[in-house]
Design a protein around this motif. Structure first.
Motif, PDB file in Angstrom:
ATOM      1  N   ARG A 228       0.843  -1.194   0.000  1.00 29.26           N
ATOM      2  CA  ARG A 228       0.000   0.000   0.000  1.00 29.26           C
ATOM      3  C   ARG A 228       0.881   1.248   0.000  1.00 29.26           C
ATOM      4  NH1 ARG A 228      -5.393  -0.779   1.257  1.00 29.26           N
ATOM      5  NH2 ARG A 228      -5.524   1.357   1.957  1.00 29.26           N
ATOM      6  N   LEU A 229       0.427   2.259  -0.686  1.00 29.75           N
ATOM      7  CA  LEU A 229       1.135   3.529  -0.716  1.00 29.75           C
ATOM      8  C   LEU A 229       0.835   4.311   0.560  1.00 29.75           C
ATOM      9  CD1 LEU A 229       0.378   4.552  -4.394  1.00 29.75           C
ATOM     10  CD2 LEU A 229       2.491   3.603  -3.490  1.00 29.75           C
ATOM     11  N   PRO A 230       1.791   5.129   1.021  1.00 30.67           N
ATOM     12  CA  PRO A 230       1.511   5.927   2.228  1.00 30.67           C
ATOM     13  C   PRO A 230       0.486   7.009   1.923  1.00 30.67           C
ATOM     14  CG  PRO A 230       3.634   6.500   1.300  1.00 30.67           C
ATOM     15  CD  PRO A 230       3.145   5.312   0.524  1.00 30.67           C
ATOM     16  N   HIS A 231      -0.237   7.398   2.920  1.00 34.38           N
ATOM     17  CA  HIS A 231      -1.236   8.451   2.761  1.00 34.38           C
ATOM     18  C   HIS A 231      -0.534   9.796   2.590  1.00 34.38           C
ATOM     19  CE1 HIS A 231      -4.743   6.014   3.476  1.00 34.38           C
ATOM     20  NE2 HIS A 231      -4.114   5.423   4.482  1.00 34.38           N
ATOM     21  N   PRO A 232      -1.041  10.651   1.724  1.00 35.58           N
ATOM     22  CA  PRO A 232      -0.408  11.967   1.551  1.00 35.58           C
ATOM     23  C   PRO A 232      -0.604  12.835   2.794  1.00 35.58           C
ATOM     24  CG  PRO A 232      -2.404  11.806   0.242  1.00 35.58           C
ATOM     25  CD  PRO A 232      -2.160  10.453   0.823  1.00 35.58           C
ATOM     26  N   GLY A 233       0.299  13.787   2.939  1.00 35.67           N
ATOM     27  CA  GLY A 233       0.255  14.690   4.089  1.00 35.67           C
ATOM     28  C   GLY A 233      -0.820  15.747   3.939  1.00 35.67           C
ATOM     29  N   PRO A 234      -0.958  16.639   4.925  1.00 41.46           N
ATOM     30  CA  PRO A 234      -2.021  17.641   4.899  1.00 41.46           C
ATOM     31  C   PRO A 234      -1.859  18.669   3.787  1.00 41.46           C
ATOM     32  CG  PRO A 234      -0.650  17.934   6.842  1.00 41.46           C
ATOM     33  CD  PRO A 234      -0.198  16.672   6.172  1.00 41.46           C
ATOM     34  N   ALA A 235      -0.646  18.948   3.317  1.00 40.30           N
ATOM     35  CA  ALA A 235      -0.443  19.946   2.263  1.00 40.30           C
ATOM     36  C   ALA A 235      -0.127  19.284   0.924  1.00 40.30           C
ATOM     37  CB  ALA A 235       0.665  20.900   2.662  1.00 40.30           C
ATOM     38  N   ALA A 236      -0.481  18.050   0.733  1.00 43.21           N
ATOM     39  CA  ALA A 236      -0.143  17.331  -0.491  1.00 43.21           C
ATOM     40  C   ALA A 236      -0.825  17.936  -1.701  1.00 43.21           C
ATOM     41  CB  ALA A 236      -0.519  15.862  -0.349  1.00 43.21           C
ATOM     42  N   TRP A 237      -1.939  18.556  -1.520  1.00 43.56           N
ATOM     43  CA  TRP A 237      -2.654  19.123  -2.673  1.00 43.56           C
ATOM     44  C   TRP A 237      -1.868  20.260  -3.308  1.00 43.56           C
ATOM     45  CZ3 TRP A 237      -4.073  24.236  -2.751  1.00 43.56           C
ATOM     46  CH2 TRP A 237      -4.041  24.909  -1.526  1.00 43.56           C
TER      47      TRP A 237
END
Length: 67
Positions: free
Chosen positions: A52-61
């Protein structure tokens, strides 16, 4: 079971033949539904991504666009 003749005047032999067909049809079990198709291994998306890929951080957008 009651059978009623709506039209015509069947002979006893014709009525017996029709009754035999109806009874034979009622005695047979219902056909089984076809088995569900199974997916082949090559079409399974989990074979491509084994981990599984790691979840993006809060500012990933903010990093989704390359200038």
């Amino acid at each position: 079971m009651t059978i009623k003749v709506i039209r015509g005047n069947p002979s006893p032999e014709e009525l017996a033949a029709a009754l035999a067909v109806v009874r034979a049809r009622a005695a047979t079990p219902a056909p089984e539904p076809p088995p569900e198709p199974t997916a082949d291994a090559w079409s399974d998306p989990s074979r491509i991504a084994r981990t599984r890929l790691p979840h993006p951080g809060p500012a990933a957008w903010t990093r989704t666009y390359w200038p």
